[in-house]
Design an enzyme around this catalytic site. Structure first.
Site, mmCIF file in Angstrom:
data_model
loop_
_atom_site.group_PDB
_atom_site.id
_atom_site.type_symbol
_atom_site.label_atom_id
_atom_site.label_comp_id
_atom_site.label_asym_id
_atom_site.label_seq_id
_atom_site.Cartn_x
_atom_site.Cartn_y
_atom_site.Cartn_z
ATOM 1 C CG LEU A 41 -42.107 -27.771 36.457
ATOM 2 C CD1 LEU A 41 -41.570 -28.432 35.687
ATOM 3 C CD2 LEU A 41 -43.590 -27.481 37.319
ATOM 4 N N GLY A 42 -39.347 -24.015 38.527
ATOM 5 C CA GLY A 42 -38.088 -23.340 38.873
ATOM 6 C C GLY A 42 -37.946 -22.560 38.368
ATOM 7 N N GLY A 44 -34.303 -19.884 37.556
ATOM 8 C CA GLY A 44 -32.296 -19.618 37.745
ATOM 9 C C GLY A 44 -31.962 -18.606 37.450
ATOM 10 C CB SER A 45 -29.119 -16.405 37.507
ATOM 11 O OG SER A 45 -28.496 -16.431 38.803
ATOM 12 C CB ALA A 47 -33.821 -20.278 32.348
ATOM 13 C CE LYS A 48 -39.320 -15.590 36.092
ATOM 14 N NZ LYS A 48 -40.217 -14.729 35.279
ATOM 15 C CB VAL A 49 -38.155 -24.573 34.714
ATOM 16 C CG1 VAL A 49 -38.523 -26.436 33.841
ATOM 17 C CG2 VAL A 49 -36.478 -25.213 34.096
ATOM 18 C CE LYS A 65 -32.791 -25.015 31.774
ATOM 19 N NZ LYS A 65 -31.514 -25.544 32.587
ATOM 20 C CG ASP A 160 -21.968 -27.555 37.692
ATOM 21 O OD1 ASP A 160 -21.185 -28.201 38.393
ATOM 22 O OD2 ASP A 160 -22.549 -27.192 37.175
#
Length: 444
Positions: A41-42, A44-45, A47-49, A65, A160
């Site tokens: 689904l997505g 990041g630096s 992690a993956k979801v 995640k 944030d």
């Protein structure tokens, strides 16, 4: 004496990370003989979801995640997760906060099993629309404020808030996520928070001021920026030079396009007050007629079983849940930690630091230190100080970046060959007693 019975096993803890020997971690993997990972689904630096499905119930989709411990820079990540999950046990369930169902771990990976927000990021929808109508912006804004007030009442400060951290479920209900940078009331000293973090364009100016700040007021500032982005389609403050951006924040140097209503302008302007003492609080915000307009169940949720509407403001309808299921606690790629902005760095051309003394006192101190090191102190026609020694010329510049907070820069404008690290160290040593933090310029 006869043999004693062994002590009973300790009760299960909601804060303990469940472990599995499964080596899964990518699409098609089976996690703990319980979840089947689907498409990505997505990412990041760190992690993956993935979309995932509960094996025992093919109709139960979740998002998992996957955090790769080897890729994280924080070797103590697992204890941090345990601490944060434990702290979140105080929280109740809120319909506008993404649920964290379960936490699992192997020696190499951490898995966070979360509620699936099938509508994706609100940021993607905003990009498609460019900007929201005032009615749509208010609908989403009401949900964000409701969730944040709930967080604050339970001692959690998000720090944030931005469109990238807002998701939508299949019914269009907004969900706040990414609490990895949040602060808890337990972290307060004298009622204030002292750690600086967040995404710079959305972060209140006092957060960089290392004397503490109110987490609720910092979140209120971010709400003001968020509402501006919803209505205008761009950031009110957007500069790769963080010093310039914080000066603009302090001066409220932003403009409204003609299509923003007067009432909405007033709300944004009061939320983005650089003085946290006079800034509009969320408790004051919910009493304004602009905010209360069209505040109905249909605006908050299309799920008929949730009795929300105006009663959501009271926060009294939600029952305590003994299990941890409220937050996506860990977001390894969210935001920018501002702590690095104030690490000492001496380069060949300039030196920067923050100071809470007045301009006159700063100039006197720099002149005194310079004279003690053999520099000639020169006052410019329009004010300002230069330190001169032979071919070496240093220019002093001072900017106000927040209330009672000044960014001081000593810039080498001539004599590069004659001026090196030793000279910078001498100046740094002489000025140390007025420095709050040394500044390292960072682009974002």
């Amino acid at each position: 004496m006869g043999p004693t019975n062994p002590p009973p096993p300790p009760p299960p803890s909601a804060t303990k990370i469940r472990r599995t020997t499964s080596a899964g971690g990518g699409s098609g993997s089976i996690i703990l003989d319980k979840y089947h990972l689907g498409r990505l689904l997505g990412r990041g630096s760190f992690a993956k979801v993935y979309l995932a499905r509960l094996l025992e119930n093919s109709d139960s989709d979740v998002a998992i995640k996957v955090i790769d411990k080897a890729a994280t820079v924080d070797a103590a990540m697992e204890p941090r997760i345990i601490r944060e999950v434990s702290a979140m046990r105080r929280l109740h369930q809120h319909p506008n906060i993404l649920k964290l169902h379960e936490v699992m771990a192997t020696k190499s990976k951490i898995y966070l099993v979360m509620e699936l927000a099938q509508g994706g990021e609100l940021f993607a929808k905003l990009n498609r629309c460019r900007r929201f109508s005032e009615a749509t912006a208010r609908k989403y804004f009401q949900q964000v404020v409701s969730a944040l007030r709930f967080c604050h009442q339970n001692g959690v400060f998000h720090r944030d808030i931005k469109p990238q951290n807002l998701l939508l479920d299949q019914n269009g209900l907004l969900k706040i996520t990414d609490f990895g940078l949040s602060a808890l009331s337990d972290q307060k000293r004298d009622g204030l928070i002292y750690t600086a973090c967040g995404t710079p364009a959305y972060t209140a100016p006092e957060v960089v001021y290392r004397k503490g700040y109110d987490g609720e007021k910092a979140d209120a500032w971010s709400c003001g920026v968020l509402l501006y982005v919803f209505l205008v389609g761009s950031l009110p403050f957007d500069d790769s030079n963080l010093s310039n951006m914080y000066r603009a924040m302090h001066r409220r140097s932003f403009e409204f396009p003609d299509w923003v209503s007067k009432s909405a302008k007033i709300v944004i302007y009061r939320l983005m007050d650089p003085n946290p003492n006079t800034r509009l609080s969320l408790e004051e915000l919910i009493k304004l007629s602009w905010f209360k307009k069209s505040f109905s169940q249909e605006n908050l949720s299309s799920q008929g079983e949730q009795k929300l509407g105006s009663e959501i403001l009271k926060q009294s309808e939600f029952k305590y849940l003994p299990r941890v299921n409220a937050f996506d606690l860990i977001s390894m790629s969210s935001g920018l930690n501002l702590s690095g902005l104030f690490e000492a760095e001496l380069n060949s051309k300039e030196m920067r630091f923050t100071c809470d003394m007045g301009v006159v006192e700063i100039e006197k101190k720099v002149a005194k230190v310079g004279a003690g090191l053999g520099y000639r102190v020169e006052i410019g026609k329009g004010g300002g100080i230069r330190l001169v020694k032979g071919r070496v010329v240093l220019l002093l510049e001072i900017w106000e970046v927040a209330i009672q907070l000044w960014l001081v820069e000593l810039k080498l404008v001539d004599g590069v060959m004659e001026f090196g690290d030793l000279q910078w160290e001498e100046l740094k040593s002489g000025l140390a007693d007025i420095v709050l933090s040394w500044h390292k310029e960072v682009s974002c």
